[in-house]
Design a protein around this motif. Structure first.
Motif, PDB file in Angstrom:
ATOM      1  N   GLU A 333      12.697 -20.221  33.076  1.00 16.53           N
ATOM      2  CA  GLU A 333      13.066 -20.126  32.359  1.00 16.53           C
ATOM      3  C   GLU A 333      13.474 -21.642  32.022  1.00 16.53           C
ATOM      4  OE1 GLU A 333      11.889 -18.037  28.712  1.00 16.53           O
ATOM      5  OE2 GLU A 333      12.976 -17.200  30.449  1.00 16.53           O
ATOM      6  N   SER A 346       4.743 -26.779  24.323  1.00 12.77           N
ATOM      7  CA  SER A 346       5.682 -25.479  24.113  1.00 12.77           C
ATOM      8  C   SER A 346       5.020 -24.746  25.463  1.00 12.77           C
ATOM      9  CB  SER A 346       5.497 -25.081  23.204  1.00 12.77           C
ATOM     10  OG  SER A 346       3.765 -24.261  22.928  1.00 12.77           O
ATOM     11  N   TYR A 347       5.851 -23.858  25.937  1.00 10.91           N
ATOM     12  CA  TYR A 347       4.654 -23.021  27.087  1.00 10.91           C
ATOM     13  C   TYR A 347       5.518 -20.961  26.886  1.00 10.91           C
ATOM     14  CZ  TYR A 347      10.352 -21.306  27.517  1.00 10.91           C
ATOM     15  OH  TYR A 347      11.139 -20.639  27.804  1.00 10.91           O
ATOM     16  N   THR A 348       4.594 -20.526  27.586  1.00  9.07           N
ATOM     17  CA  THR A 348       4.432 -19.512  28.069  1.00  9.07           C
ATOM     18  C   THR A 348       4.592 -18.927  29.356  1.00  9.07           C
ATOM     19  OG1 THR A 348       2.694 -19.001  27.389  1.00  9.07           O
ATOM     20  CG2 THR A 348       3.225 -18.622  25.854  1.00  9.07           C
ATOM     21  N   SER A 350       4.536 -15.684  32.056  1.00  9.43           N
ATOM     22  CA  SER A 350       3.108 -14.404  31.845  1.00  9.43           C
ATOM     23  C   SER A 350       3.698 -14.369  33.638  1.00  9.43           C
ATOM     24  CB  SER A 350       1.512 -14.147  31.684  1.00  9.43           C
ATOM     25  OG  SER A 350       1.202 -12.790  32.119  1.00  9.43           O
TER      26      SER A 350
END
Length: 362
Positions: A333, A346-348, A350
């Motif tokens: 991260e 941008s990132y996510t 999961s």
């Protein structure tokens, strides 16, 4: 993994160390005995860790991911509390004895539950270098050593050759390795070889498209099936690289000199040689990732192997620039946050999937 800064607790919580103490084999024994010789200041910590591991006689307990996460948090809290107690007590000696440390771990076990502590340590046993059923490589029955994504390992072959195997990599070698006129291994992935010299028996590394022949030297080979190239970097000594032409005929060998890298292009069947700083080439052995104008698509592929994730990029057409960065003991991260700041994305996250939106290269 860099063990130089490990404490006794760190060693006892490391799967590779636990495996050596509980079920030693040739490669783990060689690694840890070599480490002790090179770092005598760690003898006390290692002896302490052995005593801790010797207490772990319970059967492995299967835990859910949520339970493991909770357990880790409880362990960290117990460790943190112990350190805070030491800070508050200036009379406490800085070098804790093995006996005191053993009592300390017993105390932590009482806090979090010894069965859970045992399960935590055992659940971190590495999946690296697992033996499997014999593998037929070129009609030669061989052993298969493999690492999943996110794991690295070190092997000691029967001839004394040391092999560092990177994540998402496989190494095959004959059960009668070294018994014939050559010493041959088959690589899919990346590995660093420190070959024991034997002029009578050349050492040969076979990849999907080329073979590398040596007598005794140190070199790095990167040959992932999904990569467009195969890279061979020579640290010291001499290696010769053989490839075949379009008709399947073996061409004249290319000889590498120290500080040279041969890049074989699978599509064009050509080899280019460039000068490199070899000290940065195999940095992955020391838990470092070094990108030097590395094509960002290649960098993302390395991050996937390094952190055992799959990265999805919304705009694949934006992967045209290079990435320069030195990564050491960084969380995934943290790296993504850096890319978010510098590359306007941008990132996510999961679980083991990462989704990137925006344009990485402008």
């Amino acid at each position: 993994m860099d063990f130089r800064n490990f404490s006794g607790e760190d060693f006892a919580g490391n799967g590779f160390f636990v495996k050596w103490v509980k079920n030693p084999d040739t490669e783990s024994t060689w690694f840890w005995e070599s480490f002790i010789k090179e770092h005598p200041d760690k003898v006390e910590a290692i002896e302490e860790a052995k005593k801790i591991v010797s207490l772990l006689t319970f059967q492995e307990e299967k835990l859910s991911d949520e339970a493991i996460l909770t357990l880790r948090n409880r362990i960290l809290m117990a460790v943190h509390a112990e350190k805070e107690m030491a800070k508050d007590n200036p009379l406490m000696p800085s070098a804790t004895t093995i006996r005191q440390r053993k009592v300390q771990w017993m105390r932590w076990a009482a806090v979090i539950g010894l069965p859970l502590l045992v399960a935590y340590v055992l659940s971190n046993r590495p999946r690296h270098a697992e033996s499997s059923a014999p593998y037929d490589a070129g009609n030669v029955k061989s052993e298969k050593r493999s690492n999943p994504k996110g794991q690295k390992s070190v092997l000691l072959l029967a001839d004394g050759t040391k092999v560092w195997l990177n994540a998402d990599s496989r190494l095959n070698y004959g059960k009668d390795f070294g018994a014939g006129t050559t010493r041959e291994v088959y690589l899919d992935g990346e590995a660093f070889f420190d070959v024991a010299r034997n002029e009578a028996k050349p050492f040969v590394v076979h990849t999907s498209a080329i073979s590398i022949k040596v007598l005794g030297t140190a070199f790095n080979v990167k040959s992932y099936t999904t990569d467009k190239t195969i890279e061979t970097t020579l640290i010291h000594g001499k290696v010769s690289i053989n490839k075949t032409d379009d008709a399947g005929q073996r061409q004249e060998a290319l000889v590498l000199k120290p500080n040279e890298r041969a890049i074989y292009n699978k599509k064009s069947n050509t080899v280019n040689v460039e000068h490199v700083l070899t000290g940065r080439t195999a940095s992955w052995r020391f838990d470092k990732l070094i990108f030097d104008e590395t094509p960002i698509a290649d960098a993302l592929a390395q991050l996937e192997r390094w952190y055992d994730v799959t990265i999805y990029v919304e705009n694949r057409d934006s992967l045209t620039c290079g990435l320069t960065a030195d990564i050491e003991n960084e969380k995934l991260e943290d790296i993504l946050k850096l890319l978010e700041t510098t590359h306007h994305i941008s990132y996510t996250i999961s679980e083991k999937e990462v989704f990137i939106k925006g344009i990485l290269c402008r």
